[in-house]
Design a protein around this motif. Structure first.
Motif, PDB file in Angstrom:
ATOM      1  N   ALA A   1       0.870  -1.180   0.000  1.00 39.84           N
ATOM      2  CA  ALA A   1       0.000   0.000   0.000  1.00 39.84           C
ATOM      3  C   ALA A   1       0.895   1.214   0.000  1.00 39.84           C
ATOM      4  O   ALA A   1       1.979   1.217   0.589  1.00 39.84           O
ATOM      5  N   SER A   2       0.433   2.265  -0.675  1.00 38.18           N
ATOM      6  CA  SER A   2       1.320   3.407  -0.872  1.00 38.18           C
ATOM      7  C   SER A   2       0.524   4.641  -1.244  1.00 38.18           C
ATOM      8  O   SER A   2      -0.542   4.557  -1.857  1.00 38.18           O
ATOM      9  N   GLY A   3       1.089   5.799  -0.873  1.00 40.58           N
ATOM     10  CA  GLY A   3       0.568   7.041  -1.403  1.00 40.58           C
ATOM     11  C   GLY A   3       1.048   7.285  -2.819  1.00 40.58           C
ATOM     12  O   GLY A   3       0.588   8.199  -3.492  1.00 40.58           O
TER      13      GLY A   3
ATOM     14  N   VAL B   1      -3.417   2.027  -3.714  1.00 38.15           N
ATOM     15  CA  VAL B   1      -3.168   3.450  -3.471  1.00 38.15           C
ATOM     16  C   VAL B   1      -4.485   4.148  -3.137  1.00 38.15           C
ATOM     17  O   VAL B   1      -5.551   3.742  -3.604  1.00 38.15           O
ATOM     18  N   PRO B   2      -4.436   5.216  -2.324  1.00 36.48           N
ATOM     19  CA  PRO B   2      -5.653   5.958  -2.008  1.00 36.48           C
ATOM     20  C   PRO B   2      -6.028   6.939  -3.113  1.00 36.48           C
ATOM     21  O   PRO B   2      -5.257   7.168  -4.056  1.00 36.48           O
TER      22      PRO B   2
ATOM     23  N   THR C   1      -3.703   9.921  -4.328  1.00 35.91           N
ATOM     24  CA  THR C   1      -2.477   9.690  -5.094  1.00 35.91           C
ATOM     25  C   THR C   1      -2.526  10.466  -6.408  1.00 35.91           C
ATOM     26  O   THR C   1      -3.522  10.455  -7.113  1.00 35.91           O
TER      27      THR C   1
ATOM     28  N   TYR D   1      -4.042   7.008   2.918  1.00 40.09           N
ATOM     29  CA  TYR D   1      -3.131   5.859   2.894  1.00 40.09           C
ATOM     30  C   TYR D   1      -3.610   4.718   3.780  1.00 40.09           C
ATOM     31  O   TYR D   1      -3.552   3.546   3.379  1.00 40.09           O
ATOM     32  N   SER D   2      -4.086   5.015   4.984  1.00 42.33           N
ATOM     33  CA  SER D   2      -4.469   3.942   5.904  1.00 42.33           C
ATOM     34  C   SER D   2      -5.594   3.081   5.330  1.00 42.33           C
ATOM     35  O   SER D   2      -5.655   1.873   5.600  1.00 42.33           O
TER      36      SER D   2
ATOM     37  N   ALA E   1      -3.898   0.763   2.960  1.00 45.20           N
ATOM     38  CA  ALA E   1      -3.107  -0.211   3.714  1.00 45.20           C
ATOM     39  C   ALA E   1      -3.983  -1.334   4.260  1.00 45.20           C
ATOM     40  O   ALA E   1      -3.592  -2.510   4.248  1.00 45.20           O
TER      41      ALA E   1
ATOM     42  N   ALA F   1       5.382   0.240   3.806  1.00 39.35           N
ATOM     43  CA  ALA F   1       5.980   1.507   3.369  1.00 39.35           C
ATOM     44  C   ALA F   1       7.023   2.034   4.341  1.00 39.35           C
ATOM     45  O   ALA F   1       7.959   2.728   3.927  1.00 39.35           O
TER      46      ALA F   1
ATOM     47  N   ASP G   1       0.001  12.937  -0.377  1.00 42.51           N
ATOM     48  CA  ASP G   1       0.137  11.690  -1.143  1.00 42.51           C
ATOM     49  C   ASP G   1       1.408  10.940  -0.792  1.00 42.51           C
ATOM     50  O   ASP G   1       1.458   9.715  -0.889  1.00 42.51           O
TER      51      ASP G   1
ATOM     52  N   ALA H   1       0.977   9.315   6.145  1.00 44.67           N
ATOM     53  CA  ALA H   1       0.712   8.277   7.144  1.00 44.67           C
ATOM     54  C   ALA H   1      -0.126   8.877   8.275  1.00 44.67           C
ATOM     55  O   ALA H   1       0.143   9.989   8.730  1.00 44.67           O
TER      56      ALA H   1
END
Length: 305
Positions: free
Chosen positions: A65-67, A89-90, A93, A115-116, A119, A136, A221, A225
């Motif tokens: 998972a990532s921005g 990705v949220p 992004t 992001y959460s 994730a 991440a 982005d 976190a």
């Protein structure tokens, strides 16, 4: 975790990552140009170390998972190692990063506001498929890989008094803290810079433990976190670490200044550390030797003017 973990990571990822240049922009002020790294940020260091530490990778590949930047790094490393990458990705992004993920052949799922949310979805998917999860910022192998940037800073500058670095989940700053320690308790001061609207480390230090924060602003982005990682918190609780905050306006000005003065194209997160110097959140003493880490370049160049 300690310095030896970073040294081991350096040997493991050698040949897979770039030794990025250092530029002395004025007397005693250095830019570590980690935004010239493969995939446009430092994060390939941790991604490669996590994957190469795992031995044989599962048929389902890797998942993250990532921005945006971590996902790009995982996708880049997965392609280099010949395995499948699935990236969550949220919605925040940037389109530039989503397009980059697609170009690297990643399987992309865009879900959740921050992001959460991504994730949580990635963790559920990893449990279903058996793919190797590459976090991440809160995995020992990832932190150690990021710390190889610190080794290079020490070698390329012959040592500095202070390293200024942006913080999101804390893995990069934690790794640099270990990588610049030279195996002892001492080392350069670490100035950990966060946007005022995402103060994960600042609030964790105040509370004595990682706590949730609201996420927003121009660097959300990449630095978005909602809570500092447990491993980074343990490392960044050191007396060597100074936490400072900068405004979105200061980040935007730092980004414009990097382009106007140095023709360095940084995304907002990549300019956050420099914003601390420009805005006076951290003012070096006369004669102080300072390394400023410019950590990400995944941005639309049209927005730099």
């Amino acid at each position: 975790m300690d310095y030896s973990d970073v040294l081991a990571a350096a040997g493991r990822i050698d040949g897979h990552v770039l030794r990025t240049p250092v530029l002395e922009v004025s007397a005693g002020i250095f830019f570590k140009l980690e935004l010239l790294q493969h995939s446009g940020s430092f994060k390939v260091r941790g991604a490669f170390n996590r994957m190469l530490s795992a031995g044989e990778l599962p048929p389902s590949g890797v998942i993250a998972a990532s921005g945006g930047n971590h996902g790009l790094a995982v996708a880049y490393a997965a392609r280099a190692l010949g395995v499948r990458a699935e990236i969550f990705v949220p919605e925040v992004t940037s389109p530039v990063k989503v397009a980059g993920l697609a170009a690297l052949g990643a399987h992309i799922t865009q879900t959740g506001a921050i992001y959460s949310d991504a994730a949580e979805a990635a963790a559920k998917r990893a449990a279903e498929t058996g793919a190797l999860a590459v976090h991440a910022y809160d995995q020992a192998e990832v932190v150690a890989g990021q710390g190889t940037t610190g080794l290079e800073i020490v070698e390329q500058t012959d040592g500095v008094d202070t390293v200024v670095v942006a913080v999101g989940g804390g893995g990069f700053a934690a790794g640099i803290t270990l990588g610049t320690s030279m195996g002892g308790e001492s080392g350069p001061r670490i100035v950990a810079v966060e946007p005022e609207r995402i103060p994960t480390l600042h609030e964790a230090l105040r509370a004595g433990e990682p706590v949730p924060v609201e996420v927003g602003g121009v660097a959300a982005d990449a630095l978005g976190a909602t809570k500092l990682g447990a491993i980074p918190f343990e490392i960044l609780s050191s007396a060597r670490v100074k936490s400072v905050l900068v405004s979105d306006e200061a980040i935007a000005e730092a980004r414009r200044t990097l382009w106007a003065r140095h023709r360095v194209a940084a995304e907002p997160a990549g300019a956050t550390a420099y914003a601390a110097l420009l805005a006076g959140a951290y003012t070096p003493a006369p004669g102080e030797r300072v390394a400023v880490v410019l950590c990400g370049s995944n941005t639309d160049p049209a927005t730099l003017a």
